[in-house]
Enzyme design. Structure first.
Site, PDB file in Angstrom:
ATOM      1  N   GLU A 167       0.795  -1.224   0.000  1.00  0.00           N
ATOM      2  CA  GLU A 167       0.000   0.000   0.000  1.00  0.00           C
ATOM      3  C   GLU A 167       0.833   1.281   0.000  1.00  0.00           C
ATOM      4  O   GLU A 167       0.920   1.989   1.016  1.00  0.00           O
ATOM      5  CB  GLU A 167      -0.996  -0.016   1.168  1.00  0.00           C
ATOM      6  CG  GLU A 167      -1.917  -1.225   1.137  1.00  0.00           C
ATOM      7  CD  GLU A 167      -2.973  -1.221   2.223  1.00  0.00           C
ATOM      8  OE1 GLU A 167      -2.868  -0.421   3.163  1.00  0.00           O
ATOM      9  OE2 GLU A 167      -3.915  -2.039   2.142  1.00  0.00           O
ATOM     10  N   GLU A 351      -5.993  -7.940  -0.481  1.00  0.00           N
ATOM     11  CA  GLU A 351      -6.660  -7.698   0.807  1.00  0.00           C
ATOM     12  C   GLU A 351      -8.099  -7.301   0.548  1.00  0.00           C
ATOM     13  O   GLU A 351      -8.370  -6.489  -0.341  1.00  0.00           O
ATOM     14  CB  GLU A 351      -6.005  -6.549   1.601  1.00  0.00           C
ATOM     15  CG  GLU A 351      -4.736  -6.887   2.302  1.00  0.00           C
ATOM     16  CD  GLU A 351      -4.191  -5.722   3.128  1.00  0.00           C
ATOM     17  OE1 GLU A 351      -4.974  -4.895   3.629  1.00  0.00           O
ATOM     18  OE2 GLU A 351      -2.961  -5.644   3.258  1.00  0.00           O
TER      19      GLU A 351
HETATM   20  O1  IFM Z   1      -4.906  -3.505   8.807  1.00  0.00           O
HETATM   21  C1  IFM Z   1      -4.750  -2.876   7.570  1.00  0.00           C
HETATM   22  C2  IFM Z   1      -3.535  -3.441   6.851  1.00  0.00           C
HETATM   23  O2  IFM Z   1      -2.380  -3.289   7.587  1.00  0.00           O
HETATM   24  C3  IFM Z   1      -3.352  -2.753   5.522  1.00  0.00           C
HETATM   25  N1  IFM Z   1      -4.557  -2.706   4.766  1.00  0.00           N
HETATM   26  C4  IFM Z   1      -5.769  -2.284   5.415  1.00  0.00           C
HETATM   27  C5  IFM Z   1      -5.956  -3.068   6.698  1.00  0.00           C
HETATM   28  C6  IFM Z   1      -7.255  -2.613   7.398  1.00  0.00           C
HETATM   29  O3  IFM Z   1      -7.202  -1.268   7.730  1.00  0.00           O
END
Ligand code: IFM
Length: 440
Positions: A167, A351
């Site tokens: 990210e 994710e």
């Molecule tokens: O927990 C986070 C993760 O570290 C990165 N992506 C989003 C998730 C939820 O906020």
């Protein structure tokens, strides 16, 4: 669940994702201090000033956690490697205990038939590098390349896939413009530098890992759909600007070798010298593209400084994070990413998931909201696949309830409940439903 494995292409892979600082317990195994430790120790930054010192004690309990992954019938495990655990100073000295740990972790996955999918950096920058300016310092690309070689020199031979950075928007904008994450800056020049350097570090790591003979290397982006608050041209531009610095900047750097005009409108005067010459490194070819997707935002224009906009509370049902549930955004991103940036390159949802205020009632956790969320988002994935988008995998965030950064341990994202006093793991209804759906 409203789906079965057989509703997806034969080779489609299901997995679960976590990250080092959020679950391992950074107090163990000789890990060095990170900028998250110091950020959390500063009043006002993190709920109850909680940090990742204990996490979910995954450092000691990974065997039990991998048994759960295997029992759920998942194919892959996306985990991250802590830079500060492997190189406590960020450069130079290597912590052998840290390398040994990731070695054991890798073998424990393989013994259970789980494919290891590594992310090199998921936010725990070694504190000594933060002292040197962290992501604002161009040298971070080389430091990160060195770290990539050290960690992959030990476990790279057994990785199914590797991505350098989780990210990039969070590493740069969220942490240097909004100040919500470590290092907690709110400065446009710091942001412009971090946004460029995070991509330079990504490309440098890809280059180094290719040099070591590693394959199946990818890039992972978090994407948030931006809708204008109304039909006015001003609101449209506000939403497009949000989309440009949140989503398009990073994709465009890596896949088009340029940055969007809507971002340069605000950031160009603050960019590091010579940024235009770095695209050959930034755009090193990757083998797949990861999409992290959770929600959308409604954006309204305002008269403030660039980016001249703000977020507005939306009308859709929300998760424990206050994030609107908007599966259409995932469908639209999969279509758009393939059409405008990645073409035939495999896409993975690296994710997706929701936080829910889960409680144990009579020994069980009825997280039906999470089951609905997963169903809706996997439906969006199936729609994209049916339209010909080459989506090849889906990773749920997350295996365990864990450290949700500035929000501490309160937001529960896991399909397995964690009692943070005893560290006891209890599978939730979503875990059991997924296990049923994936059963082979
Ligand atoms: O927990 C986070 C993760 O570290 C990165 N992506 C989003 C998730 C939820 O906020």
């Amino acid at each position: 669940m409203l789906f079965k494995r057989s509703d997806f292409p034969t080779d489609f892979q299901f997995g679960v994702a976590t990250s080092a600082y959020q679950i391992e317990g950074h107090a163990f195994g000789g890990a060095g201090a990170t900028h998250w430790d110091t950020f959390a120790a500063t009043p006002g930054n993190v709920v109850r000033a909680e940090d990742g010192a204990q996490g979910c004690d995954h450092y000691h309990r990974y065997g039990e956690d991998f048994d759960l992954i295997a029992a759920a019938g998942l194919d892959c495990y996306r985990f991250s490697t802590s830079w500060a655990r492997v190189m406590p100073e960020g450069r130079g000295t290597v912590n052998q205990e840290g390398l040994d740990y990731y070695d054991r972790l890798t073998d424990a996955m393989l013994e259970r038939g789980i494919k290891p999918c590594a992310t090199l950096y998921h936010w725990e920058l070694p504190a000594p590098l933060a002292d040197l300016g962290g992501w604002r310092n161009r040298d971070i690309a080389g430091w990160f390349g060195d770290f990539a070689e050290v960690i992959m020199g030990r476990i790279g031979d057994r990785m199914h896939s590797v991505a350098p950075i989780n990210e990039p928007w969070c590493v740069s904008w969220l942490s240097h413009f909004l100040g919500h994450h470590a290092p907690g800056l709110r400065d446009i020049r710091a942001t412009a530098h971090a946004m460029h350097h995070v991509l330079l570090a990504h490309g440098t790591a890809i280059e180094r890992m290719r040099g070591m003979g590693l394959g199946n290397l990818g890039a992972i982006f978090n994407m948030e759909w931006a809708d204008p608050v109304d039909d006015s041209p001003e609101a449209r531009k506000a939403a497009d600007t949000y989309d440009a610095y949140y989503n398009r900047f990073f994709l465009s750097g890596i896949f088009h070798k340029r940055y969007p005009d809507l971002v340069l409108e605000g950031l160009e005067p603050h960019m590091p010298t010579g940024w235009q010459d770095d695209f050959d490194t930034i755009a090193q070819p990757v083998d797949w593209c990861g999409v992290n997707y959770y929600t959308r935002k409604l954006i309204a224009p305002n008269d403030g400084p660039w980016p001249h906009h703000h977020e507005v509370d939306g009308p859709l049902p929300k998760t424990q994070m206050g994030w609107e549930i908007y599966p259409e955004g995932l469908y639209k991103f999969l279509k758009r990413t393939a059409a405008e940036y990645t073409g035939d390159l495999p896409l993975h949802i690296t994710e997706n998931g929701m936080a829910n205020a889960d409680v144990i009632t009579d020994g069980a956790i009825h997280d039906t909201a999470r089951i609905d969320y997963i169903n809706q988002h996997l439906d969006a994935v199936r729609k994209a696949v049916a339209d010909g988008v080459p989506v090849e995998g889906y990773f749920l965030w997350s295996l365990l309830d864990n450290y949700e950064w500035a929000l501490g341990y309160e937001k529960r994202f896991g399909m397995v409940h964690v009692d943070f006093d005893t560290m006891k793991r209890t599978p939730k209804a979503s875990f059991l439903a997924l296990k049923d759906a994936l059963g082979r």
